[in-house]
Design an enzyme around this catalytic site. Structure first.
Site, short mmCIF file in Angstrom:
data_model
loop_
_atom_site.label_atom_id
_atom_site.label_comp_id
_atom_site.label_asym_id
_atom_site.label_seq_id
_atom_site.Cartn_x
_atom_site.Cartn_y
_atom_site.Cartn_z
N ASN A 92 -0.26 7.83 0.28
CA ASN A 92 -1.08 9.03 0.04
C ASN A 92 -2.51 8.90 0.57
O ASN A 92 -3.09 9.89 1.01
CB ASN A 92 -1.04 9.44 -1.44
N ASP A 95 11.25 -7.31 -3.53
CA ASP A 95 11.47 -8.34 -4.56
C ASP A 95 11.22 -9.73 -3.98
O ASP A 95 10.64 -10.60 -4.63
CB ASP A 95 12.93 -8.30 -5.05
N THR A 127 0.83 -1.22 0.00
CA THR A 127 0.00 0.00 0.00
C THR A 127 0.86 1.26 0.00
O THR A 127 1.99 1.26 0.50
CB THR A 127 -0.95 0.00 1.21
N CYS A 133 -3.64 10.04 -7.02
CA CYS A 133 -3.49 9.45 -8.36
C CYS A 133 -4.53 10.03 -9.32
O CYS A 133 -4.36 9.94 -10.52
CB CYS A 133 -3.62 7.94 -8.27
N ILE A 137 3.52 14.57 -11.58
CA ILE A 137 4.12 15.54 -10.66
C ILE A 137 3.86 15.14 -9.22
O ILE A 137 4.72 15.16 -8.37
CB ILE A 137 3.61 16.97 -10.96
N GLU A 184 -2.40 -0.91 -9.31
CA GLU A 184 -3.10 0.39 -9.39
C GLU A 184 -2.01 1.45 -9.33
O GLU A 184 -1.52 1.77 -8.25
CB GLU A 184 -4.07 0.56 -8.23
#
Ligand code: NAP
Length: 488
Positions: free
Chosen positions: A147, A208, A144, A279, A380, A245
């Protein structure tokens, strides 16, 4: 702060920790485990061992537990709001709004109890049937971002658990405390030991390993496109199902016949909500030239009035960390190298007291940005917006689509023909017509191009967590004849 592994709250196996900072002040607020591969193994093993039992409880019981987690969050919601202000720098009303979003996600997904259905399909003869089951995939790894650090955790835990999967959650290293708080509520609600595991640590160090682990069946990430690309590479080791996402670069089109007040108000929200770290934030303003001067004048005066600073008292809080603040300064450097005109803002504000070392940046508007500028091509993810004037409808649609990203887009017009033309022509996962976002739980949040794979929300989002399995049955009384096998 601790990890949750197999029902126990523990430190990392080597005792190492990382610092958690308050972005409004730059001060340390806590430490969290810098987890090791051994911690990851233990969490994934626990998840693999328990998902079958969790599924066997049945969807009604899973629904009761998930709903109870929502009730427990609701009871103590002020604590979560406080954490969103302190660890993420949300202004108070946006912290409250995010907790509403958390509850909405949890209660929405809990409604799927007893509603997941498979299919019964006719076989090739009248005595043959195919039963299509929808089964949990198994171990889900959830990654997660910071933001919307509470809403994104809820949007992954609730559907993954409702569908009978077990979970290993690794939150953003900028907001682990918020994620830990929510996990504790799910545990308190009765999610059995081992079904929900929580492991903190740098994605660059353990990421990873987690995503390529052989026992992982699904990886769901909300994060940057770069991280998504890396996960695609690494998951070739386990062929896990991917839900990615990723980034956005939303075009915001204001046509000449738009309701200007509505567009202005929405654009203040679409750019400066969460300090532009969204986003679905407007990242490219396409203004029809007939109204551009008037719109610009009004918009500049609106954003010059936005107060920046203490998230308890201001209209815009800080960026998440020092790197994010530096990245805004880099954008301004590009703008200066390209001789663009800054209409408002453009620098780190001078604040005093506790907030002078916070990661703030002024609301910024830049005029006449060329389509090819990196300001219009790269995400940005902060409070900087560029304007590009337009006058031709088809050309505007082309410019809107000219992006590697394809998540949110906005159109303000009173012309219904243009709305229906845009519905198909604008190749983005969602287009907001004459309204602000954000997306609803019952919408399918998804993106075109480099915004990722699959999506979240709605019946389509929950089905991503399910694996279809086919059961072929023959109940004929006749002797079995197999074609193509003479003599048998
Ligand atoms: P990020 O740097 O990609 O991080 C997201 C998560 O992935 C974090 O938990 C991070 O851990 C982890 N991670 C980093 N590298 C990894 C790796 N190699 N393997 C596995 N996990 C790894 O993104 P962010 O900066 O937190 O979030 C901002 C981005 O998210 C923006 O691009 C924004 O557009 C996007 N976003 C998209 C949506 C959507 O719905 N499409 C919604 C919100 C945000 P660490 O924190 O430890 O690095």
């Amino acid at each position: 702060m601790k990890n949750l592994i197999d029902g126990k709250w523990v430190d990392s196996s080597n005792g190492n920790t990382l610092d958690d900072l308050n972005p409004s002040t730059g001060m340390k607020i806590d430490t969290f485990p810098a987890s090791t591969k051994e911690d990851v193994n233990a969490a994934i093993d626990a998840a693999e061992r328990t998902y079958g039992k969790w599924y066997d409880l049945g969807s009604k019981e899973r629904g009761r537990i998930v709903r109870k987690a929502g009730d427990l969050i609701q009871l103590k919601r002020k604590e979560l709001e406080d954490l969103l202000v302190r660890e993420c720098g949300k202004i108070r009303p946006q912290a409250q709004e995010e907790v509403n979003g958390v509850l909405d996600q949890i209660y929405y997904y809990a409604e799927f109890e007893r509603k997941i259905t498979g299919d019964l399909v006719e076989g090739d003869t009248s005595t043959r049937k195919i039963l299509q089951y929808k089964l949990p995939r198994g171990v889900v790894v959830a990654l997660t971002p910071w933001n919307f650090p509470a809403a994104m955790v809820a949007r992954k835990l609730a559907p993954a658990l409702m569908t009978g999967n077990s979970v290993v959650l690794k939150p953003s290293s900028d907001t682990p405390l918020i994620a830990e708080w929510i996990v504790r509520k799910f545990q308190e609600a009765g999610v059995p030991s081992g079904v929900l595991n929580f492991v903190t640590g740098k994605g660059s160090e353990i990421g990873d390993y987690i995503v390529s682990h052989k026992k992982v069946a699904l990886v769901t990430l909300t994060g940057s496109t770069g991280t998504g690309q890396r996960i695609i590479e690494k998951s070739s080791a386990n062929m896990a199902k991917l839900m990615l996402e990723l980034g956005g670069k939303a075009p915001f089109i204001v046509w000449k016949d738009a309701d200007m007040e509505r567009a202005l108000k929405t654009l203040v929200w679409a750019k400066f909500w969460n300090a532009g770290q969204s986003c679905i934030a407007a990242e490219r303003l396409y203004l029809h030239e007939d109204i551009a001067d008037k719109f610009k004048e009004k918009y500049v005066s609106m954003i010059k009035g936005i107060t920046v600073g203490d998230p308890e008292k201001s209209q815009m809080g800080p960026l998440i960390n020092k790197d994010a603040q530096k990245s805004m300064e880099n954008v301004m450097k590009v703008s200066s190298d390209e001789n663009l005109k800054v209409l408002s803002g453009g620098k780190v504000p001078e604040l005093s007291g506790d907030f002078k070392n916070g990661f703030f940046f002024e609301p910024t508007l830049i005029d006449n940005v060329p389509q090819k500028s990196s300001l219009f091509q790269d995400e940005i993810f902060g409070p900087i917006l560029g304007i590009h004037r337009v006058n031709d409808w088809d050309e505007t649609l082309k410019l809107a689509n000219d992006s590697q990203f394809g998540l949110a887009s906005y159109l303000f017009t009173e012309d219904s023909r243009r709305i229906f033309q845009a519905a198909e022509a604008i190749r983005f996962g969602e287009t907001y017509i004459n309204m602000p976002g954000p997306e609803s739980s019952q919408g399918y949040h998804t993106g075109f191009r480099m915004t990722g794979l699959a999506g979240e929300g709605s019946k389509y989002g929950i089905e991503e967590y399910l694996q279809i399995k086919n059961l072929y049955v023959d109940y004929s009384r006749n002797k079995l004849e197999i074609g193509g096998m003479p003599g048998f």
